[in-house]
Design an enzyme around this catalytic site. Structure first.
Site, PDB file in Angstrom:
ATOM      1  N   SER A   1       4.762   0.018   0.767  1.00  0.00           N
ATOM      2  CA  SER A   1       5.668  -0.536  -0.072  1.00  0.00           C
ATOM      3  C   SER A   1       6.092   0.755  -1.158  1.00  0.00           C
ATOM      4  O   SER A   1       7.179   0.688  -1.813  1.00  0.00           O
ATOM      5  CB  SER A   1       4.944  -1.640  -0.956  1.00  0.00           C
ATOM      6  OG  SER A   1       3.719  -1.277  -1.527  1.00  0.00           O
TER       7      SER A   1
ATOM      8  N   GLY B   1      -4.197   7.226   8.047  1.00  0.00           N
ATOM      9  CA  GLY B   1      -4.134   6.245   7.066  1.00  0.00           C
ATOM     10  C   GLY B   1      -3.036   5.212   7.691  1.00  0.00           C
ATOM     11  O   GLY B   1      -2.191   5.394   8.500  1.00  0.00           O
TER      12      GLY B   1
ATOM     13  N   LYS C   1      -8.083   2.981   2.978  1.00  0.00           N
ATOM     14  CA  LYS C   1      -7.076   2.716   4.033  1.00  0.00           C
ATOM     15  C   LYS C   1      -6.985   4.022   4.746  1.00  0.00           C
ATOM     16  O   LYS C   1      -5.989   4.223   5.279  1.00  0.00           O
ATOM     17  CB  LYS C   1      -5.704   2.294   3.275  1.00  0.00           C
ATOM     18  CG  LYS C   1      -5.838   0.878   2.518  1.00  0.00           C
ATOM     19  CD  LYS C   1      -4.607   0.516   1.793  1.00  0.00           C
ATOM     20  CE  LYS C   1      -4.880  -0.214   0.826  1.00  0.00           C
ATOM     21  NZ  LYS C   1      -3.594  -0.591   0.011  1.00  0.00           N
TER      22      LYS C   1
ATOM     23  N   THR D   1       0.688  -1.061   0.031  1.00  0.00           N
ATOM     24  CA  THR D   1       0.136   0.042  -0.014  1.00  0.00           C
ATOM     25  C   THR D   1       0.993   1.109  -0.160  1.00  0.00           C
ATOM     26  O   THR D   1       2.199   0.911   0.282  1.00  0.00           O
ATOM     27  CB  THR D   1      -0.696   0.082   1.168  1.00  0.00           C
ATOM     28  OG1 THR D   1      -1.843   0.821   0.934  1.00  0.00           O
ATOM     29  CG2 THR D   1      -0.297   0.482   2.610  1.00  0.00           C
TER      30      THR D   1
END
Length: 188
Positions: free
Chosen positions: A137, A58, A44, A12
């Site tokens: 990521s 988040g 998210k 994400t």
């Protein structure tokens, strides 16, 4: 089952940008299992109002773990209304010392419009330099892109959206379906 048998959840990208009295937190919608995209529209980034004070969060990492942390953060904020830094430190202390919480794999970016913080399972509560932070990521790609735009005339939302677009072009675990929340500093 060994780590090599199960491909694991990946990816994400969440970014937080603070500029001109506003904070924008944006996150992509992709959830991947190994090399397969299993959902492209996950949400998210969330807004909630514990004790009547708006907070935007988040998260990156395991969704169940993140929701556990969000519930704990909400309880801390209800106990200390309007004190995001204090509630975040209390959460980080619990996360670091509680044997159950120590196993949780997630990171959070939180803001009340005034403060922008990153909370980690290592017990860290970090206020980012340069008023921008990113996790997940594709976080490093989004962070580098946003840092390069901070001195421009672009507003916080445009910087966040443009940085996320760059991250989505580079990171295979990030897509362009964004959830974007903006929060302004409260005036006393």
């Amino acid at each position: 089952m060994s780590d090599t048998d199960f491909p694991g959840w990946h990816g994400t990208t969440i970014i937080g940008v603070k500029k001109d009295g506003r904070v924008v937190i944006a996150g992509d919608g992709q959830v991947s299992l190994g090399q397969t995209v299993i959902k492209g529209t996950a949400r998210k980034v969330r807004r909630f109002s514990p004790g009547g004070h708006d907070v935007v969060v988040g998260f990156a990492g395991s969704t169940a773990d993140a929701f556990t942390l969000l519930e704990r953060l909400e309880a801390k904020l209800e106990a200390t209304p309007g004190q995001l830094a204090r509630a975040s430190v209390e959460l980080a202390k619990d996360w670091r010392t509680d044997k159950y919480l120590q196993k949780l794999e997630a990171m959070l970016i939180v803001s009340d419009g005034t403060e922008l913080l990153v909370i980690t399972g290592a017990g860290d509560v970090l206020e980012p330099e340069h008023d921008v932070t990113a996790i997940g990521s594709g976080g490093n790609f989004a962070l580098a892109a946003a840092r390069g735009m901070m001195d421009s005339k672009k507003d916080a939302e445009t910087i966040a959206r443009d940085a996320m677009a760059i991250a989505a072009d580079i990171c295979v675990y990030t897509n362009g379906r964004l959830t974007v929340e903006t929060i302004s500093a409260k005036k006393d």
